[in-house]
Design a protein around this motif. Structure first.
Motif, PDB file in Angstrom:
ATOM      1  N   PRO A 160     -10.167   0.606  -6.402  1.00  0.00           N
ATOM      2  CA  PRO A 160     -10.530   1.866  -5.460  1.00  0.00           C
ATOM      3  C   PRO A 160     -11.810   2.007  -4.778  1.00  0.00           C
ATOM      4  N   ARG A 180       1.916   0.073  -8.142  1.00  0.00           N
ATOM      5  CA  ARG A 180       1.924   1.257  -7.161  1.00  0.00           C
ATOM      6  C   ARG A 180       3.221   1.876  -7.132  1.00  0.00           C
ATOM      7  N   ASN A 221       0.810   8.553  -7.988  1.00  0.00           N
ATOM      8  CA  ASN A 221      -0.684   8.335  -7.117  1.00  0.00           C
ATOM      9  C   ASN A 221      -1.872   8.789  -7.979  1.00  0.00           C
ATOM     10  N   THR A 274     -14.400  -4.887  -2.382  1.00  0.00           N
ATOM     11  CA  THR A 274     -14.378  -3.583  -1.761  1.00  0.00           C
ATOM     12  C   THR A 274     -15.359  -3.486  -0.891  1.00  0.00           C
ATOM     13  N   THR A 311     -13.782   4.195  -4.974  1.00  0.00           N
ATOM     14  CA  THR A 311     -14.639   5.045  -5.632  1.00  0.00           C
ATOM     15  C   THR A 311     -15.481   4.406  -6.620  1.00  0.00           C
ATOM     16  N   GLU A 312     -14.908   3.152  -6.933  1.00  0.00           N
ATOM     17  CA  GLU A 312     -15.669   2.234  -7.865  1.00  0.00           C
ATOM     18  C   GLU A 312     -15.769   0.890  -7.054  1.00  0.00           C
ATOM     19  N   HIS A 352      -2.572   6.202 -10.500  1.00  0.00           N
ATOM     20  CA  HIS A 352      -3.033   4.862  -9.997  1.00  0.00           C
ATOM     21  C   HIS A 352      -4.367   4.497  -9.634  1.00  0.00           C
ATOM     22  N   GLU A 353      -5.251   5.645  -9.391  1.00  0.00           N
ATOM     23  CA  GLU A 353      -6.502   5.311  -9.005  1.00  0.00           C
ATOM     24  C   GLU A 353      -7.353   4.662 -10.279  1.00  0.00           C
ATOM     25  N   GLU A 354      -7.114   5.530 -11.344  1.00  0.00           N
ATOM     26  CA  GLU A 354      -7.786   5.378 -12.672  1.00  0.00           C
ATOM     27  C   GLU A 354      -7.273   4.213 -13.262  1.00  0.00           C
ATOM     28  N   SER A 383      -9.287  -6.970  -3.763  1.00  0.00           N
ATOM     29  CA  SER A 383      -9.937  -5.871  -3.123  1.00  0.00           C
ATOM     30  C   SER A 383     -10.348  -5.430  -1.815  1.00  0.00           C
ATOM     31  N   ALA A 390      -6.180   1.479 -11.719  1.00  0.00           N
ATOM     32  CA  ALA A 390      -6.279   0.332 -10.852  1.00  0.00           C
ATOM     33  C   ALA A 390      -6.993  -0.891 -11.382  1.00  0.00           C
ATOM     34  N   GLN A 402       0.760  -1.110  -0.065  1.00  0.00           N
ATOM     35  CA  GLN A 402       0.120   0.115  -0.100  1.00  0.00           C
ATOM     36  C   GLN A 402       0.838   1.352   0.091  1.00  0.00           C
TER      37      GLN A 402
END
Lengths: 328, 310
Positions: B255, B158, B163, B263, B257-258, B166-168, B248, B170, A282
């Protein structure tokens, strides 16, 4: 036999070298080690100096050999995230993971073998059907969900068992054990059950099918004809011969138990290596990641090697060279 | 007209086949197939059938947070399975979540299939050094658990990606990682069948009339080794759904967010101690039902397509 062992050892060394190359590439090229170590205000000249001091300007081969030598001596560098030597971190976490894995493996053997023997001997009894159903659930439920369900029932609703951590630990030299205190023993129950459940299913199914196979063979019929008691036939003759594959699978599974401990440790916040590894992912903490990789690979290779050798010790049929048996 | 007849013929042959017969005979398989189809359909039509759009913050009301399922006294029919901490309808989040879970699983399975089948065909047909290299890599990879390989690849991604990106990325990283972790089974099976097929007469005659090697591999041999590939693919889909959920759940996959099913379980876990069990249990149940149904389908397929077991 010695030739085989030597061949397996060479193979293992090759695997370890490959893993070391991967770990080194990670260590050296993922993220800039220098910018991870210094602050914003460090000048370019100072950075260059540090680069030179760390030996990052040396030829790649030299760097790799240095990395390999350091690794063999247990010098794994310093964690980016915690700023402490990685080997210290792992030495702290290793006992927790190993204790959990061993208790889980023991649990799966001690419960799984009798369940397998019973369902193999009496496939039509109600209890066998119950065991079969349990094993189906064990295979279909993901590990983390088993953990969560246990926490819900035994931790939250009944509050019988602690839901996180290791409980009290006792320091024995550098090894910290939770197996000697009441709270430590209580804390290990749910994580070990969660981790061992899948292996238990595997062992039970294996012993069951092997038992059913062996019971059909001629030497069992002969043993019965000799008037031996059921007990002797079942446990002295049949079970003994089912143990070879059980040893192999259990041994090979020991490695995956340690790997799957990542999930169990996360669910129960068990302070082991798996949790450390997950946090290092992480936070992109490369030294910890590459060290975990090397350690796990080492476990796997050693376990595979031991299992292979044990296999030959346990099963005499494999020990003889084919040419000797055939009289060439 | 002719093509209509041909389609009719194919349909007729399908309903007359052993496979359809064994499907009809097994009630468990029919149930599993129904459940799988319903779950896949409802996941992909989530934007139209979900009672609430969980991605639209305007429809959320914090006053609705932690509503229990409808059969509790405080529950309302508006939220069948209750709501989470942000007042999102659990039923809708499950629909949207399984959409993401299934998308990742299908895509990664496809990647593993393409990679594994190609490498298996090439190594089985060509043999030699290429075969040894591919198969040694497969041997080494299969001795490590898939989950470890996936974790490692996402860890690498990662550290390499900044950063923000990375979110989009993932979801794509996850698809790539799960795909890579699963190719070995395909490659091994296809290699084995290819080695049998390549000595068959039809392959020899194709070679004699001078067809290119790639054509022989992909046009002639491939259709004949696809049976087991479909079985492995189905079971691989279940494995991919589970792997995605696990990764997840560990917090290194999709993430928040989705949210995928994994998750959702991760998010819900923190509310377990307060007694809000529905936030975690319902996504978990959906996950288990999906995996179980696909697994049962795969088991049936293995038995139906394997003449040795019949």
């Amino acid at each position: 036999m010695p030739a085989l062992i030597i061949r397996r050892i060479i193979q293992s060394v090759l695997v370890m070298l490959t893993v070391a190359v991967v770990a080194f590439t990670l260590f050296r090229y993922v993220g800039d080690p220098v910018s991870q170590m210094v602050g914003q205000e460090t000048t370019i000249a100072e950075r260059e100096q540090l680069r030179e001091d760390l030996g990052l300007n040396d030829p790649i081969i030299v760097q790799f050999v240095r990395f390999a030598l350091n690794t063999v001596q247990g010098k794994f560098g310093i964690s980016f995230r915690l700023g402490r030597p990685v080997n210290e971190l792992f030495a702290e976490r290793l006992p927790a993971t190993l204790e959990l894995s061993l208790v889980a493996a023991l649990f799966s053997l001690v419960v799984g073998i009798p369940m397998g023997v019973y369902t193999g001997l009496y496939p039509d009894r109600v209890l066998s059907k119950v065991f079969q159903t349990i094993s189906l659930i064990g295979i279909s439920l993901p590990t983390f969900l088993i953990g969560i369900l246990l926490i819900l029932f035994f931790g939250v609703l009944l509050s019988w068992l602690p839901t996180f951590g290791r409980g009290d630990v006792i320091q024995l030299g550098w090894w910290s054990t939770g197996l000697l205190t009441a709270s430590g023993l209580k804390a290990v129950v749910m994580p070990a059950f969660t981790l061992g459940m899948f292996q238990l299913t595997l062992i039970m199914r294996l012993v069951r099918s092997e038992m059913m196979e062996v019971l059909r063979t001629d030497y069992i019929k002969f043993a019965r004809a000799r008037g031996l008691t059921n007990r002797t036939v079942h446990f002295g003759h049949a079970l003994k011969n089912t143990l070879v594959p059980v040893i192999t699978i259990t041994g090979l599974q020991l490695g995956s138990i340690i790997a799957f401990a990542i999930i169990t440790e996360t669910v129960f916040q068990w302070p082991g290596m798996g949790l450390l590894f997950l946090q290092s992912i992480q936070f992109a903490d490369v030294p910890v990641m590459s060290t975990y990789l090397i350690l796990i690979a080492f476990f796997f290779v050693v376990i595979n090697l031991i299992v292979d050798i044990l296999y030959h010790v346990v099963d005499p049929r494999l020990r003889f060279d084919k040419s000797v048996v055939l009289g060439h | 007209m002719k093509s209509v007849l041909r389609i009719q013929d194919t349909v007729y042959r399908f309903f007359d086949s052993d496979i359809w017969y064994s499907f009809k005979k097994s009630k468990v398989t029919i149930a599993a197939a129904c459940v799988t189809v319903i779950m896949i359909l409802s996941a992909f039509t989530a934007p139209w059938i979900a009672p609430h759009n969980t991605f639209d913050p305007a429809t959320l009301d914090l006053m609705d947070a932690f509503t229990p399922p409808v059969w509790y006294e405080d529950g309302t029919p508006k939220f069948l399975l209750g709501t989470d901490d942000q007042g999102r309808d659990i039923f809708s989040t499950i629909l949207y979540g399984s959409r993401i879970s299934l998308f990742v699983a299908f895509a990664s399975m496809l990647l593993a299939m393409i990679l594994g089948v190609t490498l298996g065909l090439v190594s089985g047909y060509l043999g030699g050094a290429i075969e040894s290299i591919i198969m040694r890599i497969a041997d080494v990879q299969i001795s490590f658990p898939a989950i470890l390989i996936v974790l490692l690849i996402s860890g690498l991604a990662r550290s390499v990606l900044p950063n923000v990106r990375h979110e989009e990325m993932a979801v794509w990283v996850l698809i790539f990682a799960i795909g890579i972790s699963n190719w070995v089974h395909f490659a091994r099976t296809v290699r084995g069948s290819t080695m049998v097929e390549k000595n068959m007469e039809y392959v020899q005659s194709a070679r004699v009339i001078g067809r290119r090697r790639a054509t022989i591999m992909f046009r002639h041999i491939l259709p004949n080794v696809m049976g087991p590939v479909l079985v492995i693919g189905t079971i691989g889909l279940a494995v991919a759904v589970l792997t995605e959920a696990t990764i997840s759940f560990l917090g290194v996959g999709v993430p928040p967010t989705e949210p995928s099913l994994g998750t959702l379980i991760r998010i819900g876990q923190s509310f377990l101690f307060a007694g809000e069990w529905w936030i975690v249990i319902f996504p978990g149940v959906a996950l288990v039902i999906l995996v179980l149904a696909v697994n049962l389908l795969g088991d049936w397929m293995r038995d139906a397509l394997n003449p040795k077991l019949r």
